[in-house]
Enzyme design. Structure first.
Site, PDB file in Angstrom:
ATOM      1  N   LYS A  33       1.312 -12.311 -13.867  1.00  0.00           N
ATOM      2  CA  LYS A  33       0.681 -11.000 -13.617  1.00  0.00           C
ATOM      3  C   LYS A  33       1.704  -9.889 -13.721  1.00  0.00           C
ATOM      4  O   LYS A  33       2.916 -10.103 -13.633  1.00  0.00           O
ATOM      5  CB  LYS A  33       0.027 -10.963 -12.236  1.00  0.00           C
ATOM      6  CG  LYS A  33       0.940 -11.320 -11.057  1.00  0.00           C
ATOM      7  CD  LYS A  33       1.762 -10.175 -10.517  1.00  0.00           C
ATOM      8  CE  LYS A  33       2.778 -10.627  -9.481  1.00  0.00           C
ATOM      9  NZ  LYS A  33       3.763  -9.625  -9.113  1.00  0.00           N
ATOM     10  N   ALA A 126       5.069 -13.732 -10.748  1.00  0.00           N
ATOM     11  CA  ALA A 126       4.261 -14.727 -10.028  1.00  0.00           C
ATOM     12  C   ALA A 126       4.193 -16.082 -10.727  1.00  0.00           C
ATOM     13  O   ALA A 126       3.147 -16.733 -10.726  1.00  0.00           O
ATOM     14  CB  ALA A 126       2.858 -14.195  -9.748  1.00  0.00           C
ATOM     15  N   ASP A 162       0.285 -14.314  -4.129  1.00  0.00           N
ATOM     16  CA  ASP A 162      -0.206 -14.108  -5.490  1.00  0.00           C
ATOM     17  C   ASP A 162      -1.025 -15.288  -6.014  1.00  0.00           C
ATOM     18  O   ASP A 162      -1.554 -15.235  -7.123  1.00  0.00           O
ATOM     19  CB  ASP A 162       0.966 -13.848  -6.444  1.00  0.00           C
ATOM     20  CG  ASP A 162       1.666 -12.533  -6.129  1.00  0.00           C
ATOM     21  OD1 ASP A 162       1.011 -11.633  -5.568  1.00  0.00           O
ATOM     22  OD2 ASP A 162       2.860 -12.425  -6.433  1.00  0.00           O
TER      23      ASP A 162
END
Ligand code: C5P
Length: 322
Positions: A33, A126, A162
């Site tokens: 991400k 992440a 996350d």
């Protein structure tokens, strides 16, 4: 009437029972991400910071292949860039995700989990959370658990803030620790270049430096993201570029001042916007199209202002079985 072929037992097992057996292996992928907006409040009594966190899943993938074992062990192997920095014991998020799935399901079977890394290690994208997300999805299929996305997100949340987003995918805003997610309407397609630094930054260290530099944290006000939400809904890439924000840039750039050079270079090369990805040290560069992305990637590496660079676009879907 019985079907003589399909109803005859095979080795004492009927065909319908055979269908319930686990597949020989399952491969699942989960995305990394970029944070389009990361707003950080003051440290709470649990040692965490409340966040307003706008995520976009990007096409940089972690892949996990789960294969049953005859014993009850969980055994990890890993390949890909940065593989040698990945711990393979009980602390690894993949092992922890597998244990969490065992607890949630009651299954005690052993499993081999092979990780193919695509997301940079310790880069603020992440990657570890994507590993955990892919593990949850792979074991859900391997063990035929049929848990819903919501249930997997609930199991994944304690593993890391996350993890739920890597399951969820798309573009979303998270409140609290960033794990109470709401999907955002995003009609755009965004071309990113991710400039990687040779040395990572620890998330805990970046938050600790944030506390020194901004002791009370920022007042969290979601209306500050309104311009971003509207630009996403219009699919207005230039508008999104103008509204990107990351409160962790201050501590992260303070700890890694060389990042300023990467940012300046990317701006000189015509970036629409440049910001830190998550807690860093990866620098996310938003560019106008796929050709510009390739040019930017090569030019940043050529200039020596990053160790390497990746091209990816977003938003992409959350974790899925391949
Ligand atoms: O979520 P993760 O385990 O990656 O976080 C690592 C560390 O970063 C936490 O132990 C905490 O010190 C810090 N952190 C924080 N506030 C957050 C997320 C992480 O202070 N919202």
């Amino acid at each position: 009437m019985n079907d003589p072929v399909f109803d005859s037992p095979i080795g004492g097992v009927t065909p319908s029972e055979l269908n319930r057996f686990s597949p020989a292996f399952v491969t699942a992928r989960a995305p990394g991400k970029v944070n389009l907006s990361l707003r950080v409040g003051g440290l709470d009594q649990h040692g965490y910071h409340p966040l307003i966190n706008v995520f976009q899943a990007v096409g940089v993938w972690e892949e996990i292949t789960a294969t049953p074992r005859v014993d009850d062990q969980i055994v990890l192997t890993v390949q890909g860039p940065g593989a040698r920095y990945v711990p393979l014991g009980e602390t690894n998020l993949v092992t922890r995700a597998a244990r969490a799935m065992q607890r949630a399901s009651g299954v005690r079977d052993g499993v081999n989990l092979h990780i193919v890394k695509g997301v940079p290690v310790a880069g603020g994208m992440a990657g570890g959370s994507a590993d955990a997300a892919a593990t949850l999805v792979a074991l859900n299929a391997l063990w035929r658990l049929e848990l819903s996305l919501e249930e997997l997100m609930r199991i994944g949340a304690p593993l890391g803030a996350d993890v739920p987003f890597s399951l969820f995918g798309g573009t979303a805003v998270g409140f609290g620790r960033g794990d109470e997610l709401t999907a955002l309407t995003d009609n755009g397609h965004y071309h990113w270049v991710f400039a990687l630094r040779s040395r990572g930054l620890s998330t805990a260290d970046v938050f600790a430096r944030f506390d020194e530099l901004v002791p009370a944290g920022h007042e969290l006000d979601d209306s500050a993201n309104q311009g971003l939400y509207e630009a996403l809904e219009r699919g207005d890439v230039a508008g999104v570029a103008r509204n990107l924000h990351n409160d962790l840039q201050l501590p992260s750039f303070d700890m890694a001042p060389d990042l300023h050079l990467t940012v300046e270079h990317a701006k000189d090369l015509g970036a629409l916007a440049v910001l830190l990805s998550g807690s860093g040290p990866t620098i996310a560069v938003l560019v106008s199209d796929a050709d510009h992305a390739l040019m930017m990637r090569d030019a940043l590496v050529e200039a020596g202002v990053c160790m390497s660079a990746l091209v990816a676009s977003g938003p992409v879907r959350g974790a899925y079985v391949v």
